[in-house]
Design an enzyme around this catalytic site. Structure first.
Site: not given
Length: 296
Positions: A158-160, A270
């Site tokens: 995941f991106d943050g 993502f």
């Protein structure tokens, strides 16, 4: 099979699950009627795995006798008639998928909440935006053939900001620059970030992980962010405050993410930034999350 008390429900489109690019070209070139005829003529021809196929197989492998931890539901713009080829392919590949909505060209996102979906993956960006607005984690998959690792752990990256977290911090970066962003994050280091569209999905993965011995857990998660120190602290403290487990955290300080995602072995990644998805999708399955300031 008994239903798990907090079952994870994934809605997925036909083009995300299978490689339907040949059929889609017929649709784009010759229209809906030609597409329908093509699918009916080829309904006994098994579709090859699509970009999210490996992800789906690994998610469904989390189920055990008497405990259904994950359910995958097909949400398709096909009609029931043309969807027969898709279900034939599901049966051929021995995927335990039994529920579906075929909407004959209209958007299937309307059924995301009715099915209780925690995540919606589709090749149609309009459907994904609608699902996000309806409160469901959703991402636009770059369609094509399967890129996933068929064996081993399920690995999700995941991106943050604007994915796991809100876009509050990213908005400061976009509007005021890196220096203002860094200063704001340092001064707010002890204040948890608000949740983003994928917070609940990561919480659901964390709940499933908690059922396994940590040394033998079949799920591994990673945060892969453009942040670097000192903006790392707020992220770490936020995840701690949420009681959310993240197995690996990569603070890349603006470096290209694709090589790191390949090294992690991501089954899917993502990100809210289309540029990051473009480079990552050459190496791993990637889902664009059209949320936040970067997509306004």
């Amino acid at each position: 099979m008994d239903t798990h008390p907090e079952k994870l429900v994934i809605g997925i489109s036909s083009r995300a699950l299978f490689d339907l690019e040949q059929s889609h070209r017929v649709f784009e070139t010759d229209g809906r009627e030609a597409y329908c005829n093509y699918q009916i003529e080829h309904e006994e021809d098994v579709l090859e795995p699509g970009v999210a196929f490996g992800l789906v197989r690994k998610l469904l492998a989390l189920n055990e006798a008497g405990s259904e931890r994950v359910e995958v539901i097909l949400l398709s713009r096909n009609s029931a008639d043309t969807g027969l080829r898709v279900f034939n392919s599901i049966a051929h590949h021995k995927l335990p998928i039994s529920r579906a909505a075929f909407t004959s060209g209209s958007s299937p996102y309307r059924y995301v909440n009715a099915f209780g979906a925690d995540l919606f993956l589709s090749a149609d960006p309009d459907d994904v935006r609608a699902a996000l607005k309806a409160g469901c984690a959703a991402a636009t998959i770059v369609p094509g053939h399967s890129l996933a690792h068929e064996d081993g752990e399920l690995k999700i990256a995941f991106d943050g900001d604007a994915v796991l977290f809100s876009d509050d911090a990213e908005r400061i970066f976009k509007e005021q620059g890196l220096e203002a962003f860094a200063a704001s994050e340092v001064s707010s280091a002890g204040e948890p970030l608000p949740g983003g569209p994928f917070k609940a999905f990561l919480e659901a993965l964390t709940r499933i992980q908690a059922e396994f011995d940590p040394a033998h857990c079949p799920i591994r998660t990673a945060l892969v962010t453009s942040r670097s120190a000192p903006a790392h602290e707020r992220v770490i403290r936020t995840l701690r405050a949420w009681h959310i487990r993240i197995d690996e955290a990569l603070f890349l300080g603006g470096m290209t993410k694709a090589e790191f995602l390949e090294a992690f072995g991501a089954d899917i990644f993502f990100d809210d930034q289309a540029t990051h998805i473009g480079s990552a999708s050459q190496r791993v399955a990637a889902g664009h999350v059209p949320h936040g300031v970067a997509n306004e």
